[in-house]
Design a protein around this motif. Sequence first.
Motif, PDB file in Angstrom:
ATOM      1  N   GLY A   1     -30.994   7.779 -54.559  1.00  0.00           N
ATOM      2  CA  GLY A   1     -30.673   9.197 -54.712  1.00  0.00           C
ATOM      3  C   GLY A   1     -29.199   9.484 -54.866  1.00  0.00           C
ATOM      4  N   ARG A   2     -28.922  10.671 -55.413  1.00  0.00           N
ATOM      5  CA  ARG A   2     -27.542  11.070 -55.702  1.00  0.00           C
ATOM      6  C   ARG A   2     -26.803  11.513 -54.433  1.00  0.00           C
ATOM      7  N   LYS A   3     -27.476  12.253 -53.566  1.00  0.00           N
ATOM      8  CA  LYS A   3     -26.814  12.893 -52.428  1.00  0.00           C
ATOM      9  C   LYS A   3     -26.176  11.890 -51.472  1.00  0.00           C
ATOM     10  N   ALA A   4     -26.962  10.946 -50.966  1.00  0.00           N
ATOM     11  CA  ALA A   4     -26.448   9.986 -49.983  1.00  0.00           C
ATOM     12  C   ALA A   4     -25.319   9.151 -50.577  1.00  0.00           C
ATOM     13  N   THR A   5     -25.432   8.816 -51.847  1.00  0.00           N
ATOM     14  CA  THR A   5     -24.420   7.992 -52.492  1.00  0.00           C
ATOM     15  C   THR A   5     -23.112   8.748 -52.614  1.00  0.00           C
ATOM     16  N   LEU A   6     -23.181  10.038 -52.922  1.00  0.00           N
ATOM     17  CA  LEU A   6     -21.974  10.854 -53.031  1.00  0.00           C
ATOM     18  C   LEU A   6     -21.256  10.985 -51.688  1.00  0.00           C
ATOM     19  N   VAL A   7     -21.999  11.088 -50.626  1.00  0.00           N
ATOM     20  CA  VAL A   7     -21.395  11.149 -49.293  1.00  0.00           C
ATOM     21  C   VAL A   7     -20.662   9.847 -48.985  1.00  0.00           C
TER      22      VAL A   7
ATOM     23  N   LEU B   1     -23.334  17.369 -47.436  1.00  0.00           N
ATOM     24  CA  LEU B   1     -24.469  17.137 -46.552  1.00  0.00           C
ATOM     25  C   LEU B   1     -25.460  18.299 -46.545  1.00  0.00           C
ATOM     26  N   LYS B   2     -25.044  19.462 -47.029  1.00  0.00           N
ATOM     27  CA  LYS B   2     -25.917  20.632 -47.079  1.00  0.00           C
ATOM     28  C   LYS B   2     -26.824  20.647 -48.314  1.00  0.00           C
ATOM     29  N   LEU B   3     -26.620  19.703 -49.230  1.00  0.00           N
ATOM     30  CA  LEU B   3     -27.360  19.715 -50.485  1.00  0.00           C
ATOM     31  C   LEU B   3     -28.703  19.006 -50.373  1.00  0.00           C
ATOM     32  N   ALA B   4     -29.585  19.312 -51.323  1.00  0.00           N
ATOM     33  CA  ALA B   4     -30.831  18.563 -51.497  1.00  0.00           C
ATOM     34  C   ALA B   4     -30.688  17.653 -52.709  1.00  0.00           C
ATOM     35  N   GLU B   5     -31.642  16.748 -52.880  1.00  0.00           N
ATOM     36  CA  GLU B   5     -31.623  15.857 -54.045  1.00  0.00           C
ATOM     37  C   GLU B   5     -31.814  16.661 -55.320  1.00  0.00           C
ATOM     38  N   THR B   6     -31.266  16.180 -56.441  1.00  0.00           N
ATOM     39  CA  THR B   6     -31.396  16.912 -57.702  1.00  0.00           C
ATOM     40  C   THR B   6     -32.859  16.933 -58.157  1.00  0.00           C
ATOM     41  N   PRO B   7     -33.283  18.011 -58.823  1.00  0.00           N
ATOM     42  CA  PRO B   7     -34.688  18.093 -59.255  1.00  0.00           C
ATOM     43  C   PRO B   7     -35.068  17.009 -60.255  1.00  0.00           C
ATOM     44  N   VAL B   8     -34.151  16.619 -61.119  1.00  0.00           N
ATOM     45  CA  VAL B   8     -34.458  15.577 -62.100  1.00  0.00           C
ATOM     46  C   VAL B   8     -34.752  14.257 -61.401  1.00  0.00           C
ATOM     47  N   PHE B   9     -33.922  13.889 -60.423  1.00  0.00           N
ATOM     48  CA  PHE B   9     -34.151  12.623 -59.726  1.00  0.00           C
ATOM     49  C   PHE B   9     -35.374  12.720 -58.811  1.00  0.00           C
ATOM     50  N   SER B  10     -35.601  13.893 -58.236  1.00  0.00           N
ATOM     51  CA  SER B  10     -36.798  14.065 -57.390  1.00  0.00           C
ATOM     52  C   SER B  10     -38.075  13.823 -58.195  1.00  0.00           C
ATOM     53  N   ARG B  11     -38.108  14.312 -59.428  1.00  0.00           N
ATOM     54  CA  ARG B  11     -39.278  14.074 -60.278  1.00  0.00           C
ATOM     55  C   ARG B  11     -39.417  12.582 -60.611  1.00  0.00           C
ATOM     56  N   ALA B  12     -38.266  11.916 -60.827  1.00  0.00           N
ATOM     57  CA  ALA B  12     -38.305  10.474 -61.111  1.00  0.00           C
ATOM     58  C   ALA B  12     -38.847   9.704 -59.914  1.00  0.00           C
ATOM     59  N   LEU B  13     -38.473  10.131 -58.700  1.00  0.00           N
ATOM     60  CA  LEU B  13     -39.003   9.483 -57.496  1.00  0.00           C
ATOM     61  C   LEU B  13     -40.520   9.655 -57.401  1.00  0.00           C
ATOM     62  N   GLU B  14     -40.987  10.871 -57.674  1.00  0.00           N
ATOM     63  CA  GLU B  14     -42.421  11.140 -57.590  1.00  0.00           C
ATOM     64  C   GLU B  14     -43.211  10.275 -58.572  1.00  0.00           C
ATOM     65  N   LYS B  15     -42.609   9.993 -59.722  1.00  0.00           N
ATOM     66  CA  LYS B  15     -43.298   9.213 -60.753  1.00  0.00           C
ATOM     67  C   LYS B  15     -42.966   7.717 -60.669  1.00  0.00           C
ATOM     68  N   HIS B  16     -42.172   7.352 -59.647  1.00  0.00           N
ATOM     69  CA  HIS B  16     -41.778   5.953 -59.436  1.00  0.00           C
ATOM     70  C   HIS B  16     -41.117   5.358 -60.689  1.00  0.00           C
ATOM     71  N   GLN B  17     -40.169   6.084 -61.213  1.00  0.00           N
ATOM     72  CA  GLN B  17     -39.499   5.675 -62.451  1.00  0.00           C
ATOM     73  C   GLN B  17     -38.230   4.851 -62.213  1.00  0.00           C
ATOM     74  N   GLN B  18     -37.896   4.573 -60.944  1.00  0.00           N
ATOM     75  CA  GLN B  18     -36.700   3.764 -60.699  1.00  0.00           C
ATOM     76  C   GLN B  18     -36.910   2.338 -61.215  1.00  0.00           C
ATOM     77  N   VAL B  19     -35.804   1.703 -61.575  1.00  0.00           N
ATOM     78  CA  VAL B  19     -35.867   0.295 -61.960  1.00  0.00           C
ATOM     79  C   VAL B  19     -35.234  -0.523 -60.847  1.00  0.00           C
ATOM     80  N   ARG B  20     -35.651  -1.789 -60.750  1.00  0.00           N
ATOM     81  CA  ARG B  20     -35.197  -2.623 -59.636  1.00  0.00           C
ATOM     82  C   ARG B  20     -33.695  -2.887 -59.689  1.00  0.00           C
ATOM     83  N   VAL B  21     -33.189  -3.210 -60.878  1.00  0.00           N
ATOM     84  CA  VAL B  21     -31.752  -3.495 -61.025  1.00  0.00           C
ATOM     85  C   VAL B  21     -31.227  -2.628 -62.171  1.00  0.00           C
TER      86      VAL B  21
END
Length: 421
Positions: A78-84, A203-223
Amino acid sequence: MASIPASRIAFASFIGTAIEFYDFYIYGLAVAMVIGPLFFPHDAPGVQTLNAFLTFGLAFLARPVGALLFGHFGDRIGRKATLVASLLVMGVSTLLIGALPTYAVAGWAAPALLCLLRLGQGIGLGGEWGGAALLATEYAPRGKRGLFGMFPQLGPSVGFLFAVGGFFLVSSLLSDAQFRAWGWRLPFLASAALVVVGLYVRLKLAETPVFSRALEKHQQVRVPLAELLSHHLAPLVQGALLMVVCYALFYITAVFAFSYGMKTLHIPRPEFLVMLSVAILFMAAATPLAARAGDRYGRRRVLLLGSSLALASGFLMQPMLGSGSPFVITVFLAVELFLMGVTYAPMGALLPELFPTAVRYTGAGAAYNLGGILGASLAPYIAARLAAHGGLSWVGGYISAAAAISLIAAYSIKETRDLEL
């Protein structure tokens, strides 16, 4: 998107880049003023300057490492934790530079630690920009990605104003001896307060909607890096080359010209800092203009125009910077930084648009920071050598060559404005 106001998204993407670029720029300004004598004292003054500029370049070599490191986790978790995390790495590195012992106290351990912390700054900033750009563009409504992508692009202007303002204040209140003894540390130590503000907002933000949809569809790649190099190498190279002119314009103007103005033209430090502050306002003004133009006319057209004008601006270096006139030099600085804003603003939307969601953090960040190696890592060092051996016209030629590289890259890309993220 409805649950988070657009103003909060804009501020969160802006504040992190402003803080991180403030941290990055105060080192560049310190290089032009005190780093050489304090950390490389046994060399001749000219060699001191070159050694200091080389430590400046170290962070640019580390920035792609940071982009790949944080990009991996940004595309995986996710974008949020990485930005912190990236903001923390930069903040701690900057704070520790402000507390470093000098060569007179610690010997060669001092420049060694300086190089290590400069690498830390580079890694932190390498992970910051890509995430901030994605935070803005992945929340942006269709047709307004350029506008939303403008906010992380405003960070460098404001961060630079904070950096220049901090050093101007310290220089004005302290004697030269006090400034060299301890005053130069204050802008570094002050960054701790800014980092706390940035962390609170992030820290007050939520994950971006685009990445949230990718998580729901398991679209991440391993590397993500392997996927990027296997299937998206062309846009990675194009994006990096597009960034070359932005970096060359900024760091030759803000670091080399600053050093040259003080040491060769003998313009007092506070006066040149004021000149830079005036000039950076033109970069800030160009940013929203170019971003909106990118939404209306296309990113590619704006970049073609900006790169062409930047190529021509290299011919102004000798007559304007070499004039010795503070007014003429300020006009030159303003022209260069305005063109930097024109070529830089569309990149907040364009680089994320070049890559799919699964590798967008890695790809956008890597392209942005690889461009830094080509356009900025050695720019002040090369400019100093060119000025010493060939004069300012050679430095102007360097700017024109960098602009030509980005101009060719702009011709090679397709328009991205209407693509779906």
